[in-house]
Design a protein around this motif. Sequence first.
Motif, PDB file in Angstrom:
ATOM      1  N   SER A 177       0.817  -1.222   0.000  1.00 46.83           N
ATOM      2  CA  SER A 177       0.000   0.000   0.000  1.00 46.83           C
ATOM      3  C   SER A 177       0.847   1.266   0.000  1.00 46.83           C
ATOM      4  O   SER A 177       0.306   2.366  -0.090  1.00 46.83           O
ATOM      5  CB  SER A 177      -0.921   0.000   1.227  1.00 46.83           C
ATOM      6  OG  SER A 177      -0.150  -0.019   2.415  1.00 46.83           O
ATOM      7  N   SER A 178       2.172   1.137   0.108  1.00 46.69           N
ATOM      8  CA  SER A 178       3.005   2.331   0.311  1.00 46.69           C
ATOM      9  C   SER A 178       4.452   2.023  -0.069  1.00 46.69           C
ATOM     10  O   SER A 178       4.839   0.863  -0.167  1.00 46.69           O
ATOM     11  CB  SER A 178       2.893   2.684   1.803  1.00 46.69           C
ATOM     12  OG  SER A 178       3.853   3.621   2.196  1.00 46.69           O
ATOM     13  N   GLY A 179       5.226   3.078  -0.289  1.00 46.63           N
ATOM     14  CA  GLY A 179       6.689   2.973  -0.365  1.00 46.63           C
ATOM     15  C   GLY A 179       7.222   1.930  -1.323  1.00 46.63           C
ATOM     16  O   GLY A 179       6.828   1.861  -2.500  1.00 46.63           O
ATOM     17  N   ALA A 204      -1.806  -5.569   2.351  1.00 46.16           N
ATOM     18  CA  ALA A 204      -1.416  -4.654   3.436  1.00 46.16           C
ATOM     19  C   ALA A 204      -2.713  -4.474   4.212  1.00 46.16           C
ATOM     20  O   ALA A 204      -3.727  -5.103   3.864  1.00 46.16           O
ATOM     21  CB  ALA A 204      -0.900  -3.322   2.899  1.00 46.16           C
ATOM     22  N   ARG A 205      -2.733  -3.606   5.215  1.00 51.38           N
ATOM     23  CA  ARG A 205      -3.988  -3.456   5.964  1.00 51.38           C
ATOM     24  C   ARG A 205      -4.965  -2.521   5.250  1.00 51.38           C
ATOM     25  O   ARG A 205      -6.160  -2.706   5.333  1.00 51.38           O
ATOM     26  CB  ARG A 205      -3.691  -2.919   7.374  1.00 51.38           C
ATOM     27  CG  ARG A 205      -3.008  -3.934   8.274  1.00 51.38           C
ATOM     28  CD  ARG A 205      -2.427  -3.281   9.492  1.00 51.38           C
ATOM     29  NE  ARG A 205      -1.451  -2.258   9.111  1.00 51.38           N
ATOM     30  CZ  ARG A 205      -0.826  -1.445   9.967  1.00 51.38           C
ATOM     31  NH1 ARG A 205      -1.076  -1.544  11.253  1.00 51.38           N
ATOM     32  NH2 ARG A 205       0.044  -0.551   9.530  1.00 51.38           N
ATOM     33  N   ARG A 206      -4.474  -1.498   4.539  1.00 53.48           N
ATOM     34  CA  ARG A 206      -5.366  -0.449   4.017  1.00 53.48           C
ATOM     35  C   ARG A 206      -5.837  -0.745   2.596  1.00 53.48           C
ATOM     36  O   ARG A 206      -5.098  -0.557   1.639  1.00 53.48           O
ATOM     37  CB  ARG A 206      -4.637   0.897   4.069  1.00 53.48           C
ATOM     38  CG  ARG A 206      -4.369   1.389   5.489  1.00 53.48           C
ATOM     39  CD  ARG A 206      -3.438   2.571   5.488  1.00 53.48           C
ATOM     40  NE  ARG A 206      -2.132   2.228   4.957  1.00 53.48           N
ATOM     41  CZ  ARG A 206      -1.221   3.115   4.548  1.00 53.48           C
ATOM     42  NH1 ARG A 206      -1.480   4.393   4.611  1.00 53.48           N
ATOM     43  NH2 ARG A 206      -0.054   2.704   4.082  1.00 53.48           N
ATOM     44  N   ALA A 217      14.593  -3.531  18.356  1.00 56.26           N
ATOM     45  CA  ALA A 217      13.614  -4.549  17.949  1.00 56.26           C
ATOM     46  C   ALA A 217      13.594  -4.696  16.431  1.00 56.26           C
ATOM     47  O   ALA A 217      13.471  -5.807  15.900  1.00 56.26           O
ATOM     48  CB  ALA A 217      12.227  -4.173  18.456  1.00 56.26           C
ATOM     49  N   TYR A 218      13.714  -3.572  15.746  1.00 50.89           N
ATOM     50  CA  TYR A 218      13.706  -3.595  14.270  1.00 50.89           C
ATOM     51  C   TYR A 218      14.902  -4.392  13.756  1.00 50.89           C
ATOM     52  O   TYR A 218      14.756  -5.302  12.936  1.00 50.89           O
ATOM     53  CB  TYR A 218      13.744  -2.159  13.750  1.00 50.89           C
ATOM     54  CG  TYR A 218      13.730  -2.044  12.245  1.00 50.89           C
ATOM     55  CD1 TYR A 218      12.590  -2.370  11.515  1.00 50.89           C
ATOM     56  CD2 TYR A 218      14.863  -1.612  11.543  1.00 50.89           C
ATOM     57  CE1 TYR A 218      12.578  -2.262  10.127  1.00 50.89           C
ATOM     58  CE2 TYR A 218      14.856  -1.502  10.165  1.00 50.89           C
ATOM     59  CZ  TYR A 218      13.715  -1.824   9.460  1.00 50.89           C
ATOM     60  OH  TYR A 218      13.701  -1.728   8.083  1.00 50.89           O
ATOM     61  N   ALA A 219      16.108  -4.066  14.263  1.00 55.80           N
ATOM     62  CA  ALA A 219      17.304  -4.797  13.813  1.00 55.80           C
ATOM     63  C   ALA A 219      17.185  -6.274  14.181  1.00 55.80           C
ATOM     64  O   ALA A 219      17.556  -7.144  13.385  1.00 55.80           O
ATOM     65  CB  ALA A 219      18.562  -4.182  14.435  1.00 55.80           C
ATOM     66  N   ARG A 275      13.508   6.500   0.212  1.00 56.57           N
ATOM     67  CA  ARG A 275      12.536   7.580   0.440  1.00 56.57           C
ATOM     68  C   ARG A 275      11.112   7.018   0.476  1.00 56.57           C
ATOM     69  O   ARG A 275      10.496   6.784  -0.573  1.00 56.57           O
ATOM     70  CB  ARG A 275      12.665   8.599  -0.694  1.00 56.57           C
ATOM     71  CG  ARG A 275      12.131   9.967  -0.357  1.00 56.57           C
ATOM     72  CD  ARG A 275      12.310  10.898  -1.538  1.00 56.57           C
ATOM     73  NE  ARG A 275      13.669  10.892  -2.058  1.00 56.57           N
ATOM     74  CZ  ARG A 275      13.989  11.176  -3.314  1.00 56.57           C
ATOM     75  NH1 ARG A 275      13.061  11.480  -4.198  1.00 56.57           N
ATOM     76  NH2 ARG A 275      15.254  11.154  -3.714  1.00 56.57           N
ATOM     77  N   THR A 276      10.605   6.751   1.682  1.00 61.99           N
ATOM     78  CA  THR A 276       9.247   6.197   1.866  1.00 61.99           C
ATOM     79  C   THR A 276       8.664   6.798   3.158  1.00 61.99           C
ATOM     80  O   THR A 276       9.250   7.704   3.744  1.00 61.99           O
ATOM     81  CB  THR A 276       9.296   4.661   2.033  1.00 61.99           C
ATOM     82  OG1 THR A 276       9.903   4.368   3.295  1.00 61.99           O
ATOM     83  CG2 THR A 276      10.062   3.973   0.923  1.00 61.99           C
ATOM     84  N   GLU A 277       7.577   6.191   3.611  1.00 59.25           N
ATOM     85  CA  GLU A 277       6.935   6.640   4.851  1.00 59.25           C
ATOM     86  C   GLU A 277       7.510   5.921   6.071  1.00 59.25           C
ATOM     87  O   GLU A 277       6.935   5.992   7.161  1.00 59.25           O
ATOM     88  CB  GLU A 277       5.427   6.368   4.776  1.00 59.25           C
ATOM     89  CG  GLU A 277       4.715   7.144   3.691  1.00 59.25           C
ATOM     90  CD  GLU A 277       4.839   8.645   3.894  1.00 59.25           C
ATOM     91  OE1 GLU A 277       4.477   9.125   4.973  1.00 59.25           O
ATOM     92  OE2 GLU A 277       5.336   9.319   2.967  1.00 59.25           O
TER      93      GLU A 277
END
Length: 265
Positions: free
Chosen positions: A15-17, A37-39, A152-154, A187-189
Amino acid sequence: MKRFANKVVWITGASSGIGAALAEAFAAEGAKLVLSARRRDELEQVVAKSGGEGHLVLPLDLAQPDTFPSLVEAVHQRFGRVDVLVHNGGISQRALVKDTRLDVDRRIMEVNYFGAVALTKAVLPSMLAAKAGHFVVVSSVMGKIGTPQRSAYAASKHALHGFFDCLRAEISADGLFVTLICPGFIRTEVSRNALTGDGSPMNKAEGDITGGHPAELTARQILDAAHARKSEVYVGALGKERLALLLKRFLPSTLENMVRKAVPK
Ligand SMILES: NC(=O)c1ccc[n+]([C@@H]2O[C@H](COP(=O)([O-])OP(=O)(O)OC[C@H]3O[C@@H](n4cnc5c(N)ncnc54)[C@H](OP(=O)(O)O)[C@@H]3O)[C@@H](O)[C@H]2O)c1
């Protein structure tokens, strides 16, 4: 000849990026898309931009793995198979360990790691039966190194490397492939959607991301890597990210000293 002509390509985080850019890139190469995605509304817009016909919008929450078997069934009913599953959906983090609630660590692991693991397990039996299939996994440079405010992300991205390296070894004799993708700054959200310590989104643009590599060019790099069935690639413009990766490998204590300075005062 289009490189993914009539291939069924399922993209999460579409939905994005990067995911939305991947949808356009795969559609331009002749793929039939399943976009998740959710949206739903954003997914419909991505389908409209992607061109081509017969794509399937299939909303999904990566933190709800109980829904996956019926979603896989829906894809099989429509297309009969999944040729390429792109695990791209994910959320980042901007908070120190000491400020991050444990439920936020768990949420990031649920979405970024267990979501991909569960969807893989839902799709794998049919790929093994067909003796064909390809998992393209969007990790990160953070899947290779660790810097402040991304614990947590890494961890979730490192975990993807462990899981999918093992899976690659298990399924290669069956004619299945795994490609791990490590983007630098794109370059994304991603920074706006990154979770802070209490689980709320950061909601702020960040210089490294707004000045990052365009998602459309990144998508082309990912598509090239998938087509070449590479095992692992770095994508993006890769300036200081490449330096960090080289230091991690050859001069790890230098990298440790550098990233220490990135702790916010
Ligand atoms: N941008 C970068 O600099 C960068 C660098 C390295 C790696 N990556 C990775 O690239 C991937 C794509 O991120 P992006 O940069 O394109 O960021 P983005 O613009 O924030 O896109 C993230 C995507 O993930 C989806 N998503 C988030 N939570 C989800 C959930 N619970 N269930 C299903 N989908 C969910 C979002 O859709 P919904 O909100 O509609 O669900 C959205 O489509 C991520 O795995 C990220 O870690 C990005």
